[in-house]
Design a protein around this motif. Sequence first.
Motif, mmCIF file in Angstrom:
data_model
loop_
_atom_site.group_PDB
_atom_site.id
_atom_site.type_symbol
_atom_site.label_atom_id
_atom_site.label_comp_id
_atom_site.label_asym_id
_atom_site.label_seq_id
_atom_site.Cartn_x
_atom_site.Cartn_y
_atom_site.Cartn_z
ATOM 1 N N HIS A 153 13.381 1.024 -45.713
ATOM 2 C CA HIS A 153 12.175 0.192 -45.742
ATOM 3 C C HIS A 153 12.527 -1.270 -45.490
ATOM 4 O O HIS A 153 11.841 -1.970 -44.723
ATOM 5 N N THR A 157 11.009 -3.320 -42.227
ATOM 6 C CA THR A 157 10.145 -4.468 -42.505
ATOM 7 C C THR A 157 10.836 -5.770 -42.116
ATOM 8 O O THR A 157 10.171 -6.741 -41.745
ATOM 9 N N GLN A 160 10.015 -6.176 -38.530
ATOM 10 C CA GLN A 160 8.614 -6.580 -38.407
ATOM 11 C C GLN A 160 8.434 -8.071 -38.728
ATOM 12 O O GLN A 160 7.719 -8.779 -38.018
ATOM 13 N N GLU A 161 9.084 -8.517 -39.779
ATOM 14 C CA GLU A 161 8.951 -9.915 -40.182
ATOM 15 C C GLU A 161 9.647 -10.853 -39.203
ATOM 16 O O GLU A 161 9.116 -11.918 -38.859
ATOM 17 N N SER A 164 7.392 -10.798 -35.999
ATOM 18 C CA SER A 164 5.934 -10.856 -36.175
ATOM 19 C C SER A 164 5.238 -9.677 -35.490
ATOM 20 O O SER A 164 4.324 -9.851 -34.680
ATOM 21 N N CYS A 165 5.708 -8.485 -35.820
ATOM 22 C CA CYS A 165 5.177 -7.268 -35.179
ATOM 23 C C CYS A 165 4.790 -6.255 -36.252
ATOM 24 O O CYS A 165 5.391 -5.190 -36.348
ATOM 25 N N ARG A 166 3.809 -6.591 -37.065
ATOM 26 C CA ARG A 166 3.408 -5.755 -38.195
ATOM 27 C C ARG A 166 2.945 -4.370 -37.785
ATOM 28 O O ARG A 166 3.026 -3.419 -38.566
ATOM 29 N N GLU A 167 2.452 -4.227 -36.566
ATOM 30 C CA GLU A 167 1.937 -2.930 -36.128
ATOM 31 C C GLU A 167 2.915 -2.181 -35.234
ATOM 32 O O GLU A 167 2.534 -1.216 -34.562
ATOM 33 N N CYS A 201 4.597 3.247 -43.501
ATOM 34 C CA CYS A 201 4.397 2.303 -42.393
ATOM 35 C C CYS A 201 2.960 2.375 -41.891
ATOM 36 O O CYS A 201 2.346 3.444 -41.877
ATOM 37 N N GLU A 202 2.435 1.241 -41.464
ATOM 38 C CA GLU A 202 1.091 1.229 -40.897
ATOM 39 C C GLU A 202 0.997 2.161 -39.692
ATOM 40 O O GLU A 202 0.000 2.855 -39.501
#
Length: 248
Positions: A153, A157, A160-161, A164-167, A201-202
């Motif tokens: 995880h 994450t 992603q951080e 800046s790619c949360r999706e 995850c989203e």
Amino acid sequence: MLHDFSKDEFDIVIQAGQSNADGTGFGTAKTPYVPKETVWYLNQDFTVTRAAESVAGNGIRGDFSLAFADCYLADGRLAPGRKLLILRTAVGGTGFADHRWGPTEDLYLQMLEMTRTALTLNSANRLVAFLWHQGETDACAGADRDTHCANLHRLFTGVQEAFSCRELPFIAGDFVPQWNAANSRATAPVLAAIREVCHACEKGAFVETDGLISNAQAGVNPEDTIHFCRQALYELGQRYYAAFASLC
């Protein structure tokens, strides 16, 4: 004359993990991958080369990202004028247990630097998928579910951080069934953790590997039960793409 890749616009796929992501599958393939001008690798020495299977000894090594790429193109995902860039960040025999993929450790930092390099080549470049296959090393080291879950995880994450790619879709997969069945007590906690991270995850999906055979079962190496054979890697890549398509 050297090609100027800053003039190309890329969809970027991160391929990370250990040997089954690096590609250690041998044997025959029903429909071998044909290199093309639209699919490229960013290698760990930061060279950009046309994506292709590699030669090891007298055999050809498979790579599941190539089947993923073929599906991506066939499905019309690549907009006109764009290309696909696969970041080859995986290294065989590595995990969290041996301190290679943690947030301050070498392979994680190299993956971030490769991703940063790919994105800065052209402002129109974009991340489209994160393909992960790893866990055998940690299972062999006796990793428990909570520890592996936290490590994985944190890894995803962190990506992603950082970008800046949360999706960003996260796709991970099961082990070779033959090896998994023989080592189920050790693999169960790790696989449970991977499934949990995918579920959290989203946009996450876990790929089943039922029916995919090992190098041993393919008659390539009677002792190699841990690695998918070359044909199985093709099928694995197709399953990874199907999981990706279900999310996007």
